[in-house]
Design a protein around this motif. Sequence first.
Motif, PDB file in Angstrom:
ATOM      1  N   VAL A 289       0.840  -1.204   0.000  1.00 53.48           N
ATOM      2  CA  VAL A 289       0.000   0.000   0.000  1.00 53.48           C
ATOM      3  C   VAL A 289       0.875   1.254   0.000  1.00 53.48           C
ATOM      4  O   VAL A 289       0.602   2.212  -0.740  1.00 53.48           O
ATOM      5  CB  VAL A 289      -0.952   0.013   1.211  1.00 53.48           C
ATOM      6  N   VAL A 290       1.923   1.256   0.828  1.00 52.23           N
ATOM      7  CA  VAL A 290       2.810   2.421   0.887  1.00 52.23           C
ATOM      8  C   VAL A 290       3.497   2.636  -0.447  1.00 52.23           C
ATOM      9  O   VAL A 290       3.523   3.755  -0.979  1.00 52.23           O
ATOM     10  CB  VAL A 290       3.866   2.244   2.008  1.00 52.23           C
ATOM     11  N   ILE A 291       4.063   1.580  -1.012  1.00 50.11           N
ATOM     12  CA  ILE A 291       4.750   1.708  -2.308  1.00 50.11           C
ATOM     13  C   ILE A 291       3.761   2.150  -3.391  1.00 50.11           C
ATOM     14  O   ILE A 291       4.054   3.044  -4.203  1.00 50.11           O
ATOM     15  CB  ILE A 291       5.404   0.372  -2.703  1.00 50.11           C
ATOM     16  N   GLY A 292       2.580   1.525  -3.392  1.00 48.11           N
ATOM     17  CA  GLY A 292       1.574   1.890  -4.390  1.00 48.11           C
ATOM     18  C   GLY A 292       1.113   3.328  -4.271  1.00 48.11           C
ATOM     19  O   GLY A 292       0.913   4.015  -5.279  1.00 48.11           O
ATOM     20  N   SER A 293       0.960   3.824  -3.027  1.00 49.96           N
ATOM     21  CA  SER A 293       0.525   5.203  -2.810  1.00 49.96           C
ATOM     22  C   SER A 293       1.613   6.196  -3.185  1.00 49.96           C
ATOM     23  O   SER A 293       1.326   7.264  -3.741  1.00 49.96           O
ATOM     24  CB  SER A 293       0.123   5.402  -1.341  1.00 49.96           C
ATOM     25  N   LEU A 294       2.867   5.866  -2.895  1.00 48.46           N
ATOM     26  CA  LEU A 294       3.975   6.785  -3.194  1.00 48.46           C
ATOM     27  C   LEU A 294       4.207   6.921  -4.688  1.00 48.46           C
ATOM     28  O   LEU A 294       4.552   8.004  -5.175  1.00 48.46           O
ATOM     29  CB  LEU A 294       5.254   6.303  -2.507  1.00 48.46           C
ATOM     30  N   PHE A 295       4.031   5.828  -5.415  1.00 46.50           N
ATOM     31  CA  PHE A 295       4.350   5.848  -6.841  1.00 46.50           C
ATOM     32  C   PHE A 295       3.094   5.756  -7.717  1.00 46.50           C
ATOM     33  O   PHE A 295       3.186   5.418  -8.904  1.00 46.50           O
ATOM     34  CB  PHE A 295       5.314   4.701  -7.168  1.00 46.50           C
ATOM     35  N   THR A 297       0.600   3.744  -8.031  1.00 37.27           N
ATOM     36  CA  THR A 297       0.268   2.475  -8.673  1.00 37.27           C
ATOM     37  C   THR A 297      -1.224   2.231  -8.532  1.00 37.27           C
ATOM     38  O   THR A 297      -1.758   2.224  -7.427  1.00 37.27           O
ATOM     39  CB  THR A 297       1.042   1.306  -8.020  1.00 37.27           C
ATOM     40  N   LYS A 298      -1.902   2.071  -9.653  1.00 36.13           N
ATOM     41  CA  LYS A 298      -3.353   1.935  -9.616  1.00 36.13           C
ATOM     42  C   LYS A 298      -3.794   0.662  -8.883  1.00 36.13           C
ATOM     43  O   LYS A 298      -4.801   0.655  -8.193  1.00 36.13           O
ATOM     44  CB  LYS A 298      -3.914   1.937 -11.047  1.00 36.13           C
ATOM     45  N   ASN A 299      -3.048  -0.414  -9.058  1.00 39.79           N
ATOM     46  CA  ASN A 299      -3.399  -1.684  -8.416  1.00 39.79           C
ATOM     47  C   ASN A 299      -2.184  -2.198  -7.651  1.00 39.79           C
ATOM     48  O   ASN A 299      -1.252  -2.741  -8.245  1.00 39.79           O
ATOM     49  CB  ASN A 299      -3.851  -2.698  -9.457  1.00 39.79           C
ATOM     50  N   SER A 300      -2.199  -1.992  -6.336  1.00 46.67           N
ATOM     51  CA  SER A 300      -1.048  -2.393  -5.522  1.00 46.67           C
ATOM     52  C   SER A 300      -0.930  -3.905  -5.383  1.00 46.67           C
ATOM     53  O   SER A 300       0.092  -4.406  -4.899  1.00 46.67           O
ATOM     54  CB  SER A 300      -1.137  -1.755  -4.128  1.00 46.67           C
ATOM     55  N   LYS A 301      -1.949  -4.663  -5.819  1.00 43.18           N
ATOM     56  CA  LYS A 301      -1.889  -6.118  -5.715  1.00 43.18           C
ATOM     57  C   LYS A 301      -0.758  -6.708  -6.555  1.00 43.18           C
ATOM     58  O   LYS A 301      -0.231  -7.770  -6.232  1.00 43.18           O
ATOM     59  CB  LYS A 301      -3.221  -6.740  -6.143  1.00 43.18           C
ATOM     60  N   ILE A 302      -0.400  -6.006  -7.635  1.00 45.17           N
ATOM     61  CA  ILE A 302       0.668  -6.524  -8.491  1.00 45.17           C
ATOM     62  C   ILE A 302       2.017  -6.498  -7.785  1.00 45.17           C
ATOM     63  O   ILE A 302       2.967  -7.145  -8.229  1.00 45.17           O
ATOM     64  CB  ILE A 302       0.755  -5.721  -9.810  1.00 45.17           C
ATOM     65  N   LEU A 303       2.079  -5.775  -6.666  1.00 48.61           N
ATOM     66  CA  LEU A 303       3.320  -5.701  -5.899  1.00 48.61           C
ATOM     67  C   LEU A 303       3.455  -6.824  -4.891  1.00 48.61           C
ATOM     68  O   LEU A 303       4.518  -6.987  -4.275  1.00 48.61           O
ATOM     69  CB  LEU A 303       3.391  -4.353  -5.158  1.00 48.61           C
ATOM     70  N   LEU A 304       2.400  -7.606  -4.702  1.00 48.20           N
ATOM     71  CA  LEU A 304       2.402  -8.625  -3.657  1.00 48.20           C
ATOM     72  C   LEU A 304       3.470  -9.694  -3.872  1.00 48.20           C
ATOM     73  O   LEU A 304       4.195 -10.055  -2.939  1.00 48.20           O
ATOM     74  CB  LEU A 304       1.021  -9.286  -3.551  1.00 48.20           C
ATOM     75  N   ILE A 305       3.566 -10.217  -5.091  1.00 56.69           N
ATOM     76  CA  ILE A 305       4.532 -11.300  -5.339  1.00 56.69           C
ATOM     77  C   ILE A 305       5.970 -10.821  -5.191  1.00 56.69           C
ATOM     78  O   ILE A 305       6.757 -11.445  -4.460  1.00 56.69           O
ATOM     79  CB  ILE A 305       4.279 -11.943  -6.718  1.00 56.69           C
TER      80      ILE A 305
END
Length: 361
Positions: A289-295, A297-305
């Motif tokens: 969530v933090v990485i997605g909010s900072l950059f 990212t529309k869908n932070s789920k792609i960062l999970l893996i």
Amino acid sequence: MIQLSKREFFALMFIFEVGSTPLFELGIEAKEDAWIAILLSLLVGTVTIWIITELQSVFPTKNLIEIILIILGKKLGFILCTLYLMSYIWVCGRNLREFAELIIIEALPHASLWIILISYLALSVYTLSKGFEVLARTSQLVLPLIIFFLVSLIVLVSISHQFNLKNITPILANGFKPIIGTLPQLMWFPSGEIAVFLLYWHYMNDKKIVRKVTLEAVLLSGLLLCSSTILNIAVLGVNYTSSSTIPLLETIRVINIGGIITHLDVIGVIIIFIGGFFKMSVFLNSITVVIGSLFNTKNSKILLIPTGVFMLFFSIYFEPSFAYHQWMFPFDSRYFQVMYPCVFPPMLLLIYIIKKKRAEF
């Protein structure tokens, strides 16, 4: 937009608070008065929670990262957000490693640490990939079982022959100084960790009851932890409690009702495992969530893996052993993590109030 009910949030926060706390004997530096230290930390924690939830009430539809960037601006805000990101990585890694070690110590002594970590992470990533609301709703299903087992274990230990209230006396033999000395640690762990929900409270259907639900979850879980501390000391004594690897499991092992109800430490392991899963998953999702909010990212789920893969190696290499993990814990919570619930939110709220006052003139 995710929408969660107060029951779902209460269940998730309660299990989160119980989490890894049974692995440590909180406030044991105060010896027989450890349970008083926990109660005092709950009292102080209510003030911290009031400040944190006040910050959320000012920005009811924003998460922590968005709040920080609004108050501090992009440059300073990015720095503080990065510090929060580092904290979540650190805590997630610690949680992941400690529960893997628990499984090895108590259940699968010959298992590979890598296999356990991969399995644990895979389950967490799969659950979170379905959405944060799935994690919250699953916690609501699991909560009644956890409360039932915890209360049952407390009752069974209380009526065992090993239970001796004399072990928690004398009360306040050394005054309040040892108790106050434990507060910096207890203000972060466990009640201060609830600050991570600044990333999620904006999902609550009724945002006016965020503070009420949070206080209920923290106070109820805190009272259960206080009860388990009394049990541990009453059964094991202060010296054995402070030196045990996992005091709660040692306490549960004394349960023997007529030679029939015995070996219930398996239930204790299951409770700790479930609490650890939810706690680690909340922090793992917080990283994305933090990485997605900072950059943006529309869908932070792609960062999970990729985040899960990073946490796998981080949890393996940043601590050489479980003994080192336990040794590091007091320093970690006392001098580093305590800033995140007790320093940064009040600072943000104060800056917001000052800016608002200036804008009015």
